[in-house]
Design a protein around this motif. Structure first.
Motif, mmCIF file in Angstrom:
data_model
loop_
_atom_site.group_PDB
_atom_site.id
_atom_site.type_symbol
_atom_site.label_atom_id
_atom_site.label_comp_id
_atom_site.label_asym_id
_atom_site.label_seq_id
_atom_site.Cartn_x
_atom_site.Cartn_y
_atom_site.Cartn_z
ATOM 1 N N ASP A 1 -2.010 5.742 -3.982
ATOM 2 C CA ASP A 1 -3.377 5.749 -2.558
ATOM 3 C C ASP A 1 -4.442 7.075 -3.060
ATOM 4 O OD1 ASP A 1 -4.173 6.592 -0.156
ATOM 5 O OD2 ASP A 1 -2.578 8.138 -0.144
ATOM 6 N N ALA B 1 0.041 -5.489 1.479
ATOM 7 C CA ALA B 1 -1.571 -6.160 1.143
ATOM 8 C C ALA B 1 -2.036 -7.075 0.722
ATOM 9 C CB ALA B 1 -1.922 -4.873 -0.380
ATOM 10 N N SER C 1 4.390 -1.190 -6.153
ATOM 11 C CA SER C 1 3.919 -0.247 -4.825
ATOM 12 C C SER C 1 2.648 0.123 -5.360
ATOM 13 C CB SER C 1 4.606 0.681 -5.065
ATOM 14 O OG SER C 1 5.690 0.466 -4.372
ATOM 15 N N LEU C 2 1.585 0.664 -4.888
ATOM 16 C CA LEU C 2 0.227 0.858 -5.316
ATOM 17 C C LEU C 2 0.060 2.317 -4.504
ATOM 18 C CD1 LEU C 2 -2.219 -2.297 -4.314
ATOM 19 C CD2 LEU C 2 -0.484 -1.960 -6.159
ATOM 20 N N ARG D 1 0.667 -1.060 0.140
ATOM 21 C CA ARG D 1 0.258 -0.387 -0.030
ATOM 22 C C ARG D 1 1.318 1.296 -0.223
ATOM 23 N NH1 ARG D 1 -2.739 -4.027 2.988
ATOM 24 N NH2 ARG D 1 -5.110 -3.703 2.730
ATOM 25 N N ASP E 1 1.497 3.466 2.061
ATOM 26 C CA ASP E 1 1.862 3.738 3.509
ATOM 27 C C ASP E 1 3.239 3.440 3.782
ATOM 28 O OD1 ASP E 1 0.642 1.439 4.333
ATOM 29 O OD2 ASP E 1 -0.828 2.340 5.224
ATOM 30 N N LEU F 1 -8.030 -1.166 -2.518
ATOM 31 C CA LEU F 1 -8.461 -2.153 -2.891
ATOM 32 C C LEU F 1 -9.509 -3.112 -1.390
ATOM 33 C CD1 LEU F 1 -4.326 -2.910 -1.870
ATOM 34 C CD2 LEU F 1 -5.587 -3.608 -3.989
ATOM 35 N N ASP F 2 -9.877 -2.798 -0.921
ATOM 36 C CA ASP F 2 -10.952 -2.695 -0.264
ATOM 37 C C ASP F 2 -12.202 -1.707 -0.303
ATOM 38 O OD1 ASP F 2 -9.009 -3.982 1.834
ATOM 39 O OD2 ASP F 2 -8.771 -1.775 2.434
ATOM 40 N N GLU G 1 -13.393 1.310 2.275
ATOM 41 C CA GLU G 1 -12.412 2.560 1.925
ATOM 42 C C GLU G 1 -13.200 3.588 0.487
ATOM 43 O OE1 GLU G 1 -8.163 1.921 1.017
ATOM 44 O OE2 GLU G 1 -8.552 0.508 2.759
ATOM 45 N N THR H 1 -5.757 -10.634 -0.361
ATOM 46 C CA THR H 1 -5.629 -9.378 0.726
ATOM 47 C C THR H 1 -6.691 -10.352 1.243
ATOM 48 O OG1 THR H 1 -8.112 -8.358 0.035
ATOM 49 C CG2 THR H 1 -6.023 -7.227 -0.904
#
Length: 178
Positions: free
Chosen positions: A164, A117, A161-162, A111, A113, A169-170, A173, A136
């Motif tokens: 932000d 994931a 790297s994904l 993610r 941050d 993914l969720d 969110e 995930t």
């Protein structure tokens, strides 16, 4: 040195003409490289091999003449067979910022941050774009494999790297961001 990796490069389609030319259902981004004159392709699941004599594009289709398929009857008998080659696992695509599926599967998706994931479990090829299937905790998620959403691929570190982006993914969110 690492063992070679078997890669599917195409399958034999229908005959073109009567002299043994065959339409190939291409499954590689580099058909000119994999089907170069003199290349020997194996028939998946057998010991059989086919030697490329003459590849060419014709009306948007990729046609190949194999030394072992001398006429239309031979091509019709071979129809549907999957063609594979063995490649060095360290081989890289000719273009920069391109990757083989085997290089991406198994990488850890991070993610924005830096938290994990989940692993990339598959590369899905769709007409519009390729997608990374990431496993995930919430289940498998598809992420378009474009630089805006996957800004960095680090093969040495084993990560992708994904961006932000809420909801990437969720599902929860995405609802919070609305």
């Amino acid at each position: 040195m690492a063992a070679s990796v078997e890669v599917v490069v195409g399958s034999i389609g229908r005959a073109h003409g009567i002299r043994g030319d065959v339409a190939i259902d291409v499954r590689t981004d580099e058909p000119e490289r994999r089907f170069a004159p003199g290349a020997v392709l194996r028939i998946e699941g057998t010991q059989g091999c086919l030697t490329v004599e003459a590849p060419r594009w014709h009306s948007g289709r990729f046609l190949v003449h194999f030394a072992e398929l001398s006429d239309r009857t031979a091509v019709e008998q071979a129809r549907g067979q999957v063609l594979v080659v063995d490649v060095d696992p360290d081989e890289l695509p000719e273009e920069e910022d391109e990757y083989y599926d085997r290089q991406l599967v198994g990488l850890m998706a991070l993610r924005a941050d830096g938290s994990e994931a989940g692993p990339v479990v598959e590369v899905v090829h769709l007409p519009a774009q390729d997608m990374l299937c990431i496993r995930t905790e919430a289940g498998e998620r598809l992420v378009p494999f474009v630089s805006e959403l996957v800004p960095r691929v680090d093969l040495a570190a084993g990560t992708v790297s994904l961006a932000d982006l809420p909801g990437l993914l969720d599902d929860d969110e995405a609802e919070v961001a609305e």
